[in-house]
Design a protein around this motif. Structure first.
Motif, short mmCIF file in Angstrom:
data_model
loop_
_atom_site.label_atom_id
_atom_site.label_comp_id
_atom_site.label_asym_id
_atom_site.label_seq_id
_atom_site.Cartn_x
_atom_site.Cartn_y
_atom_site.Cartn_z
N MET A 161 89.36 125.43 78.00
CA MET A 161 88.31 124.83 78.86
C MET A 161 87.59 123.65 77.67
O MET A 161 87.41 122.60 77.54
CB MET A 161 88.08 124.99 80.07
N TYR A 165 86.95 119.69 76.36
CA TYR A 165 87.16 118.76 77.25
C TYR A 165 85.61 118.73 77.36
O TYR A 165 84.94 119.57 76.86
CB TYR A 165 87.44 119.48 78.81
N VAL A 168 82.88 120.47 80.77
CA VAL A 168 82.61 122.18 82.05
C VAL A 168 82.22 122.97 82.47
O VAL A 168 80.57 122.95 81.36
CB VAL A 168 83.34 122.99 80.70
N TRP A 184 88.27 124.88 87.14
CA TRP A 184 86.75 125.07 86.16
C TRP A 184 86.59 123.24 86.70
O TRP A 184 87.95 122.72 86.83
CB TRP A 184 87.43 124.98 84.51
N ILE A 186 86.10 118.89 85.34
CA ILE A 186 85.35 119.04 84.08
C ILE A 186 85.05 117.41 84.25
O ILE A 186 85.62 116.37 85.06
CB ILE A 186 87.27 119.49 83.18
#
Length: 375
Positions: A161, A165, A168, A184, A186
């Motif tokens: 993650m 991204y 996060v 998570w 995002i």
């Protein structure tokens, strides 16, 4: 030790969550035994075995908790382990028996039935032991249960993650002896702009407060594979819009963490595909949308009470006119927010989200039928 069968633990920080999983793994183990050497005993009929367990660390407390739940011990050779509630289903599967009648047997009789069946079962059993109890009894062959260590699985998820991204945030982690989950949030324009652009094509504007959510679920006791769910969180209330079926790795057939990592690498593409797939719902006009919601939710196996509340909530907001399939699906997803508001637990919400994801596979038009819906 966290021995209680009804233990649950929630975490708001990633570090505390991963540290907790490390501790569980360090104190636990996987053991392989010939299935026909496993024996089950009732606590009430086995005072000598109980004394042996009581001599162990926290043994008296663990036995007290076991008496309040399964009332059974698992014995292999000279070793005896109190049996956790999570182990019952897998033990029955390993013994090749099932049925509601088993729940009604006295503990002593159930132990004898299990022993008779285990004695004639070939092959090995893979036993999960942690926090003072046997928690699962899986098949121990090469093509049977595949272990995917929790700390490694969730650590790999966190790293992915953070590396893949733009922004996060670890939302939450959860542990009980049945299921482990983490989620998570995002903020990534590559994901969210796909949804915004799709809505603009149909003259709609996305909520200003919009983010993506990725959840990872797994279990050592057979209730879940290593599954990745993806959704959108919309509005100030952060209502979830589930985007389809999960990416799954079942704990079988030689599955490995490499298989799970490959699924992680596909999440970005699947997210965009799922959002683009929602566009097809805009071209589907439904005359009786509340009826569609009720019938589709019933088909998906969602509870009667929650289905009725969701359909009535939609009718109250939209009246008795028609609408498109996208609005209907958003209405179905409201049931998750309703369940959260009513205090549903993590496992119940996990099961509900999975059922909601199935709704996208149903042809809404076939459920667009007038008349009163019988729940």
């Amino acid at each position: 030790m966290n021995y209680q069968d009804d233990l649950s633990a929630a975490f708001s920080e990633k570090e505390g969550f991963l540290e907790f999983l490390d501790g569980i793994e360090e104190r636990g183990c996987w053991r392989v035994f010939p299935t026909n050497e496993i024996q089950v005993f009732s606590l009430a009929e086995s005072p000598e075995l109980c004394r042996e367990v009581e001599a162990e660390r926290e043994g008296a407390d663990i036995l007290q908790d076991t008496r309040a739940n399964t009332g059974l011990l698992l014995k292999v050779g000279e070793e005896a382990y109190p049996l956790g509630t999570t182990a019952i289903k897998t033990l029955e599967n390993r013994a090749r028996i099932s049925g509601y009648a088993l729940q009604d047997l006295g503990r002593g009789k159930l132990a004898r039935v299990l022993n008779d069946c285990l004695e004639v079962t070939k092959g090995n059993a893979l036993v999960r032991i942690h926090e003072g109890k046997a928690r699962a009894v899986h098949g121990g062959g090469k093509s049977d249960y595949a272990v995917l260590p929790m700390p490694e699985l969730f650590e790999a998820s966190a790293i992915h993650m953070e590396e893949q991204y733009e922004r996060v945030r670890f939302l939450s982690g959860y542990f009980d002896h049945w299921l482990v989950t983490a989620s998570w949030e995002i903020q990534d324009s590559r994901l969210l702009d796909t949804y915004r652009d799709m809505l603009l094509q149909y003259g709609q504007v996305a909520e200003p407060e919009l983010s993506a959510q990725i959840k990872v679920h797994s279990s050592d006791v057979g209730v879940s594979g290593a599954n990745i769910f993806y959704s959108l969180l919309m509005g100030k209330e952060r209502k979830p819009l589930v985007l389809g079926d999960a990416l799954r790795v079942e704990h079988s057939g030689g599955a490995s963490l490499a298989d799970f990592s490959r699924n992680l690498s596909q999440v970005f593409a699947r997210y965009r595909e799922a959002v683009e797939g929602l566009s097809g719902l805009f071209s589907e006009y439904l005359t009786y949308p509340a009826n569609v919601i009720a019938r589709v939710m019933k088909k998906a196996g969602i509870g009667v009470g929650l289905t009725a509340k969701t359909a009535e909530l939609f009718r109250a907001g939209h009246g008795f006119g028609g609408c498109n399939g996208y609005e209907v699906y958003c209405g179905i997803c409201e049931c998750i927010f309703l369940a959260q508001s009513e205090g549903a637990g993590i496992r119940a919400l996990t099961d509900l989200e999975e059922k909601v994801s199935r709704c996208l596979a149903f042809p809404f038009k076939e459920y667009d039928i007038p008349g009163e819906v019988r729940y």
